[in-house]
Design a protein around this motif. Structure first.
Motif, PDB file in Angstrom:
ATOM      1  N   ALA A   1       0.843  -1.200   0.000  1.00  0.00           N
ATOM      2  CA  ALA A   1       0.000   0.000   0.000  1.00  0.00           C
ATOM      3  C   ALA A   1       0.875   1.245   0.000  1.00  0.00           C
ATOM      4  CB  ALA A   1      -0.928   0.004   1.206  1.00  0.00           C
ATOM      5  N   PHE A   2       0.357   2.319  -0.606  1.00  0.00           N
ATOM      6  CA  PHE A   2       1.108   3.564  -0.717  1.00  0.00           C
ATOM      7  C   PHE A   2       0.654   4.557   0.343  1.00  0.00           C
ATOM      8  CE2 PHE A   2       1.410   7.933  -2.475  1.00  0.00           C
ATOM      9  CZ  PHE A   2       2.788   8.012  -2.605  1.00  0.00           C
ATOM     10  N   VAL A   3       1.619   5.253   0.916  1.00  0.00           N
ATOM     11  CA  VAL A   3       1.352   6.309   1.886  1.00  0.00           C
ATOM     12  C   VAL A   3       1.923   7.606   1.328  1.00  0.00           C
ATOM     13  CG1 VAL A   3       1.638   7.123   4.233  1.00  0.00           C
ATOM     14  CG2 VAL A   3       1.485   4.658   3.774  1.00  0.00           C
ATOM     15  N   ALA A   4       1.034   8.561   1.022  1.00  0.00           N
ATOM     16  CA  ALA A   4       1.489   9.850   0.503  1.00  0.00           C
ATOM     17  C   ALA A   4       2.004  10.718   1.640  1.00  0.00           C
ATOM     18  CB  ALA A   4       0.348  10.555  -0.225  1.00  0.00           C
ATOM     19  N   THR A   5       3.082  11.448   1.395  1.00  0.00           N
ATOM     20  CA  THR A   5       3.631  12.402   2.364  1.00  0.00           C
ATOM     21  C   THR A   5       3.819  13.747   1.680  1.00  0.00           C
ATOM     22  OG1 THR A   5       5.942  11.878   1.849  1.00  0.00           O
ATOM     23  CG2 THR A   5       4.858  10.549   3.556  1.00  0.00           C
ATOM     24  N   ALA A   6       3.876  14.795   2.475  1.00  0.00           N
ATOM     25  CA  ALA A   6       4.195  16.099   1.906  1.00  0.00           C
ATOM     26  C   ALA A   6       5.603  16.031   1.327  1.00  0.00           C
ATOM     27  CB  ALA A   6       4.119  17.179   2.973  1.00  0.00           C
ATOM     28  N   PRO A   7       5.822  16.506   0.093  1.00  0.00           N
ATOM     29  CA  PRO A   7       7.162  16.442  -0.486  1.00  0.00           C
ATOM     30  C   PRO A   7       8.204  17.045   0.448  1.00  0.00           C
ATOM     31  CG  PRO A   7       5.560  17.164  -2.115  1.00  0.00           C
ATOM     32  CD  PRO A   7       4.847  17.147  -0.795  1.00  0.00           C
ATOM     33  N   SER A   8       9.304  16.316   0.618  1.00  0.00           N
ATOM     34  CA  SER A   8      10.348  16.745   1.558  1.00  0.00           C
ATOM     35  C   SER A   8      11.714  16.465   0.952  1.00  0.00           C
ATOM     36  CB  SER A   8      10.193  16.002   2.889  1.00  0.00           C
ATOM     37  OG  SER A   8      11.175  16.413   3.805  1.00  0.00           O
ATOM     38  N   ARG A   9      12.650  17.382   1.161  1.00  0.00           N
ATOM     39  CA  ARG A   9      14.008  17.246   0.593  1.00  0.00           C
ATOM     40  C   ARG A   9      14.838  16.321   1.476  1.00  0.00           C
ATOM     41  NH1 ARG A   9      15.874  21.963  -2.919  1.00  0.00           N
ATOM     42  NH2 ARG A   9      14.332  20.800  -4.111  1.00  0.00           N
ATOM     43  N   PHE A  10      15.286  15.200   0.915  1.00  0.00           N
ATOM     44  CA  PHE A  10      16.090  14.213   1.646  1.00  0.00           C
ATOM     45  C   PHE A  10      17.568  14.332   1.303  1.00  0.00           C
ATOM     46  CE2 PHE A  10      12.180  12.627   2.962  1.00  0.00           C
ATOM     47  CZ  PHE A  10      12.297  11.476   3.719  1.00  0.00           C
ATOM     48  N   LEU A  11      17.886  14.943   0.151  1.00  0.00           N
ATOM     49  CA  LEU A  11      19.288  15.048  -0.272  1.00  0.00           C
ATOM     50  C   LEU A  11      19.464  16.291  -1.104  1.00  0.00           C
ATOM     51  CD1 LEU A  11      22.181  13.779  -0.710  1.00  0.00           C
ATOM     52  CD2 LEU A  11      21.211  12.729  -2.783  1.00  0.00           C
ATOM     53  N   ASP A  12      20.539  17.027  -0.861  1.00  0.00           N
ATOM     54  CA  ASP A  12      20.951  18.141  -1.703  1.00  0.00           C
ATOM     55  C   ASP A  12      22.459  18.253  -1.588  1.00  0.00           C
ATOM     56  OD1 ASP A  12      21.417  20.484  -3.087  1.00  0.00           O
ATOM     57  OD2 ASP A  12      19.697  21.550  -2.241  1.00  0.00           O
ATOM     58  N   THR A  13      23.149  17.692  -2.579  1.00  0.00           N
ATOM     59  CA  THR A  13      24.618  17.654  -2.501  1.00  0.00           C
ATOM     60  C   THR A  13      25.243  19.033  -2.603  1.00  0.00           C
ATOM     61  OG1 THR A  13      24.817  17.324  -4.904  1.00  0.00           O
ATOM     62  CG2 THR A  13      24.647  15.341  -3.522  1.00  0.00           C
ATOM     63  N   ARG A  14      24.455  20.035  -2.998  1.00  0.00           N
ATOM     64  CA  ARG A  14      25.020  21.385  -3.090  1.00  0.00           C
ATOM     65  C   ARG A  14      25.394  21.933  -1.716  1.00  0.00           C
ATOM     66  NH1 ARG A  14      20.187  24.148  -6.300  1.00  0.00           N
ATOM     67  NH2 ARG A  14      19.142  23.093  -4.558  1.00  0.00           N
ATOM     68  N   GLY A  15      24.758  21.411  -0.676  1.00  0.00           N
ATOM     69  CA  GLY A  15      25.029  21.946   0.649  1.00  0.00           C
ATOM     70  C   GLY A  15      25.545  20.914   1.627  1.00  0.00           C
ATOM     71  N   SER A  16      25.843  19.709   1.144  1.00  0.00           N
ATOM     72  CA  SER A  16      26.299  18.658   2.070  1.00  0.00           C
ATOM     73  C   SER A  16      27.576  18.021   1.554  1.00  0.00           C
ATOM     74  CB  SER A  16      25.192  17.613   2.252  1.00  0.00           C
ATOM     75  OG  SER A  16      24.795  17.094   0.994  1.00  0.00           O
ATOM     76  N   THR A  17      27.461  16.964   0.777  1.00  0.00           N
ATOM     77  CA  THR A  17      28.630  16.195   0.360  1.00  0.00           C
ATOM     78  C   THR A  17      29.401  16.837  -0.769  1.00  0.00           C
ATOM     79  OG1 THR A  17      27.323  14.932  -1.213  1.00  0.00           O
ATOM     80  CG2 THR A  17      27.467  14.071   1.028  1.00  0.00           C
ATOM     81  N   GLY A  18      28.804  17.795  -1.461  1.00  0.00           N
ATOM     82  CA  GLY A  18      29.413  18.307  -2.675  1.00  0.00           C
ATOM     83  C   GLY A  18      29.006  17.454  -3.853  1.00  0.00           C
ATOM     84  N   PRO A  19      29.397  17.848  -5.078  1.00  0.00           N
ATOM     85  CA  PRO A  19      28.933  17.143  -6.265  1.00  0.00           C
ATOM     86  C   PRO A  19      29.365  15.680  -6.269  1.00  0.00           C
ATOM     87  CG  PRO A  19      30.746  18.625  -6.810  1.00  0.00           C
ATOM     88  CD  PRO A  19      30.351  18.944  -5.405  1.00  0.00           C
ATOM     89  N   VAL A  20      28.551  14.872  -6.931  1.00  0.00           N
ATOM     90  CA  VAL A  20      28.869  13.457  -7.085  1.00  0.00           C
ATOM     91  C   VAL A  20      29.926  13.333  -8.181  1.00  0.00           C
ATOM     92  CG1 VAL A  20      27.954  11.160  -7.565  1.00  0.00           C
ATOM     93  CG2 VAL A  20      26.519  12.881  -6.432  1.00  0.00           C
ATOM     94  N   ALA A  21      30.981  12.634  -7.878  1.00  0.00           N
ATOM     95  CA  ALA A  21      32.111  12.545  -8.802  1.00  0.00           C
ATOM     96  C   ALA A  21      31.730  11.772 -10.055  1.00  0.00           C
ATOM     97  CB  ALA A  21      33.285  11.863  -8.108  1.00  0.00           C
ATOM     98  N   ALA A  22      32.528  11.970 -11.115  1.00  0.00           N
ATOM     99  CA  ALA A  22      32.358  11.206 -12.342  1.00  0.00           C
ATOM    100  C   ALA A  22      32.479   9.719 -12.026  1.00  0.00           C
ATOM    101  CB  ALA A  22      33.393  11.628 -13.378  1.00  0.00           C
ATOM    102  N   GLY A  23      31.466   8.948 -12.413  1.00  0.00           N
ATOM    103  CA  GLY A  23      31.468   7.507 -12.125  1.00  0.00           C
ATOM    104  C   GLY A  23      31.218   7.172 -10.668  1.00  0.00           C
ATOM    105  N   GLY A  24      30.945   8.171  -9.843  1.00  0.00           N
ATOM    106  CA  GLY A  24      30.744   7.946  -8.416  1.00  0.00           C
ATOM    107  C   GLY A  24      29.287   7.795  -8.054  1.00  0.00           C
TER     108      GLY A  24
END
Length: 910
Positions: free
Chosen positions: A668-691
């Motif tokens: 069964a599906f449970v709808a939630t209010a859209p929420s940001r779980f990841l944003d590499t611009r402010g955390s880990t930095g960009p994902v590397a080539a092939g990473g």
């Protein structure tokens, strides 16, 4: 030499003199200045509009109505106007913006007293605007074409470039029509009559731009002359054209078609007419030299006494058909008496018709003899006819019948033959109507509640039985009377007055071909039960998905206009188009187009706070689609917000919904209010080539630790090279599939349904020679466990089901199907799949539409693309009875092709 006969039709100079005596100019008339009245007032218009553009038209009449005054003026800059030298009596004033300013017309009525001044002030409200474009045929001047929205708009004309803009339009469902002295009445989007016209929905204070350019055609004309019988000293003649059709349609179309009177030389011109086939009817009446009335026998071209024997007159665009003429002769008549159930005169809507051998109406009338119910039908040529009673009223209680006393369902031949002789009256025996049968029932709307003021028709496909009608009351109940013994179909909302719900037929179907037949018996009442727009309960579980035929729920290009910068728009999702009112969420493909600046759309439940998430990212001038799973607000609506410095047009196509209730079953599906779980611009930095990068989904932000999969909108941005993202369950092998395809320096979103790993995480891999920033917004999750119930979700490892690069491309206008059920972990009893569609190597522009194999192609899109683009988009697609899904390529370029890739990540059960 024969002296021309004197006609009742007055020559033009005489009419001009007559009008001059009736419409006295201001200041003239028998009253002295001291005894005249005056009228003045102030006109107030909305801020920004020019009050001097308002036309004030006055008509003032004394009690005798013999010396009426008509005049017009425009207000001064301060809004004031005045009329003087008016007669005492009644007046009416019309205030109109004349398509110069956007205000609704206003009216004022009152009484004028001689020697006194009266005041009529008005405040004009802002109107709606309807705009668009027409294509002008060669030989016509665009500025000659008038436009009417509904029943009129003063001064509205097409511009030289074919565009138009009609101001001061009333709000509500209506039609738009175009005409000139060369162009026949043409209704939007280019049809000849109101029943087939597409309705538009103007909104006060807003501009509705019609998306279809209306093709106008030059009309044709029919010309000829008519000669009266030699016995007539004075007469008036008519020539009427009616479109060629069968008896049922002809009897309706010709009922009020008397045609224009002829000119003083006996000639006529009919047109402009739509190209096509017509019947031409000639008629008239007159008197002998001693003023004895003479009945003229009606004729149809060529020299036919009945419509069924008429010669077809074919009209071509821009051409005139000449010499369509007739010489009339003395006619006969039919007289009789018709009484209602109580032995009294029937209502004036009780039509009496004379029919020829094929059922075409030769003449019709109503009872006119007071309580006696007497009638007479004249203008009949010598011959044999049938007489029909009560076939014209849709709301009668009495049954339709043929003379004498034969049920309508017995057929035309059952009626007694009535012979007519020229110059004589045929007298019928007295007739009395009998009680008809009736249908009673109830209509419920899309929300399952009683639907008020809906028109319900009982009709037959061939028109052999008269259509009877009723309207629903506040409780949704209706009763249709006057039915003869026979079988009918029922049609709800038959007049289209209630917008956005379409028609509903007996048997609770929206397809007239599959409508159930309902039997009626004269004198008896039958309850037909409930006709409901609300969908029948579907099997399944709370939180289970139910596919629907992909349907367009919103298109701002033809309704409200673009969504303003920083603005939002809401549309009804639950309770319409087959989606129940308690649906918890919908699967909607959002497309943004005609964008003026870069920005993004956010879709969320109406009435809730706008979340920090995005669904569709776009640049100026782009058309970008993206699927979204969006919760439905308490009012059944979804809101779309435009975060941009420019406006944008928005389209929403829904392909499935999730059932309401508390989800507890596996899958069964449970709808939630859209929420940001990841944003590499402010955390880990960009994902590397092939990473790759992983984020925690289970156990955070309200998602249970053991969730089986999440619905996540992935956005890639600040890309350094072309590539694609692949999302999959943490800890599993990276699949051969893609979720987001992108080029260098692009921002691309795409929805994904991604399994969650044992550690509650989702992994995103960057298959590119350059880095990329990744954003993940989660809008819901699926409960864990093996699905067993209808509508439950089952996850599979994202798998490639189709790649035309290894076979052959799909041509423009072509389609490709692939097996979905019973393959690669999708069970044979799957109802639909979650599939990421990618279009690539396109050499034109167009869009893809996915749907169940064997079904009709819907009016919706899944992936929009331009030449040379690689564009992905998630879709939820139903599976056909053969276990396949079809993808159609609606591409504009002739002989152009595209390649299509389909990666499936989950399914739902039947």
């Amino acid at each position: 030499m024969r002296v021309p006969k004197r006609r009742v039709l007055y020559p033009v100079p005489f009419l001009s003199l007559l009008l001059a005596t009736l419409l006295v100019p201001l200041g003239a008339g028998p009253a002295s200045a001291a005894n005249t009245a005056s009228l003045s007032g102030t006109v107030t218009v909305p801020i920004g509009e020019d009050v001097t553009k308002v036309l004030v038209h006055l008509r003032a009449c004394p009690p005798s109505y013999m010396d009426c005054v008509e005049a017009q003026t425009s207000p001064a800059a301060n809004g004031t106007y005045s009329f003087t030298g008016l007669p005492g009596g009644n007046y009416n004033v019309n205030f109109d913006g004349q398509n110069q300013i956007n205000v609704l017309p206003e009216y004022a009525y009152g009484t004028l007293t001689e020697g006194q001044a009266s005041v009529a002030n008005t405040t004009m409200s802002v109107g709606a605007i309807v705009s668009g474009k027409v294509s002008i045929p060669a030989g016509e001047i665009a500025t000659n074409v008038s436009i009417a929205v509904g029943y009129g708009n003063q001064g509205a004309k097409v511009k030289a470039d074919g565009t138009f803009r009609v101001l001061g339009v009333s709000e509500g469902r209506t039609t738009v029509s175009f005409s000139s002295d060369k162009i026949p009445h043409t209704f939007y989007p280019g049809v000849p009559d109101i029943p087939s016209a597409q309705r538009v929905f103007p909104v006060l204070g807003q501009e509705t731009n019609l998306p279809v350019t209306v093709p106008l055609v030059l009309g044709g004309f029919i010309k000829g002359s008519v000669t009266a019988p030699a016995q007539a000293s004075t007469y008036q003649l008519f020539a009427a054209t009616t479109r060629w059709s069968d008896a049922a349609d002809y009897n309706v179309d010709a009922r009020y078609n008397s045609g224009p009177p002829l000119g003083s030389d006996g000639t006529y011109t009919s047109g402009p007419l739509w190209p096509g086939d017509y019947r031409v009817r000639f008629s008239g009446s007159g008197a002998s030299s001693d003023l004895t009335p003479i009945s003229f026998a009606a004729k149809w071209y060529s020299n036919s006494s009945t419509p069924s024997q008429a010669t077809k007159v074919t009209v071509q665009s821009g051409q005139t058909v000449s010499n369509i003429s007739a010489s009339l002769s003395i006619g006969g008549s039919i007289k009789g008496k018709l009484l209602n159930l109580e032995g009294q005169q029937p209502s004036y809507s009780t039509e009496i018709q004379v029919l020829d051998s094929q059922g075409f109406a030769v003449a019709s009338t109503g009872p006119y003899g007071g309580s006696t119910g007497q009638f007479e039908l004249s203008g009949l040529a010598a011959g044999t006819y049938r007489v029909a009673f009560n076939r014209g009223s849709g709301y009668a209680l009495e049954e339709a019948q043929f003379y004498q006393g034969q049920h309508e369902s017995a057929g035309l031949a059952s009626g007694a033959a009535v012979s007519v002789t020229a110059g004589q009256a045929t007298n019928l025996a007295d007739s009395q109507l009998t009680l008809g049968g009736s249908f009673s029932g109830q209509v419920n709307g899309p929300d399952g509640q009683p639907l008020q003021d809906a028109a319900v028709h009982a009709y037959t496909e061939d028109g052999s039985l008269v259509t009877r009608s009723a309207r629903t009351g506040p409780d949704g109940r209706f009763t249709i009377g006057g039915l003869t013994t026979g079988q009918y179909k029922l049609k709800v909302n038959a007049d289209g007055r209630i917008p956005d719900i379409g028609f509903l037929y007996s048997g609770n179907t929206k397809d007239s071909a599959t409508a159930a037949l309902v039997s009626a018996t004269a004198g008896a009442t039958k309850d037909v039960g409930i006709l409901s727009y609300a969908p029948a309960p579907t099997p399944g579980i709370p939180g289970g998905s139910v596919p629907i035929t992909p349907t367009r729920f919103l298109d701002t290009r033809s309704l409200s206009g673009p969504v303003a910068a920083g603005g939002s728009i809401s549309f009804k999702a639950a309770g319409v188009n087959g989606i129940p009112s308690d649906a918890s969420a919908v699967v909607v493909n959002l497309t943004v187009t005609e964008t003026k600046a870069a920005g993004f759309l956010t879709a969320y439940a109406s009435g809730s706070v706008k979340p920090n998430a995005s669904n569709v990212n776009y640049g100026p001038g782009q058309t970008v689609p993206n699927l979204a799973v969006v919760p439905v607000g308490p009012d059944g609506k979804v809101t779309i917000s435009n975060t941009s410095s420019g406006s944008a047009q928005v389209i929403a196509d829904i392909s499935a919904y999730f059932k309401g209730g508390t989800p507890t079953a596996p899958g069964a599906f449970v709808a939630t209010a859209p929420s940001r779980f990841l944003d590499t611009r402010g955390s880990t930095g960009p994902v590397a080539a092939g990473g790759n990068v992983s984020f925690q989904a289970g156990g955070v932000n309200g998602i249970p630790a053991n969730a089986s999969a999440v619905v996540v909108n992935l956005t890639v941005t600040e890309t350094k090279a072309a590539g694609f993202l692949t999302a999959y369950a943490s800890g599993s092998a990276k699949p051969n599939a893609s979720n987001v395809n992108y080029g260098p320096a692009q921002t691309v979103p795409n929805l994904a349904v991604v399994p969650v790993g044992p550690d509650g995480k989702v992994t995103i891999s960057n298959t590119s020679s350059g880095t990329a920033q990744v954003i993940a917004d989660v809008s819901g999750y699926f409960l864990p466990g093996d699905p067993v119930d209808s509508g439950a979700f089952g996850k599979i490892t994202p798998t490639r089901f189709l790649d035309t690069r290894s076979t052959s491309p799909v041509i423009s206008g072509g389609a490709v199907s692939f097996q979905a059920a019973g393959l690669n972990g999708v069970p044979a009893n799957a109802a639909g799949i979650w599939v990421n569609l990618t279009v690539t190597q396109s050499n034109s522009f167009g869009y893809l539409t996915g749907y169940a194999s064997g079904a009709a192609k819907p009016n919706s899109s899944n992936v929009n693309y331009a030449a040379g683009q690689t564009v992905p988009n998630l879709a939820y697609l139903p599976i056909g009875s053969d276990g396949k899904v079809t993808i159609a390529n609606t591409e504009s370029g002739t002989y152009s092709t595209v390649h299509i890739i389909a990666d499936v990540s989950g399914y739902t059960l039947k």
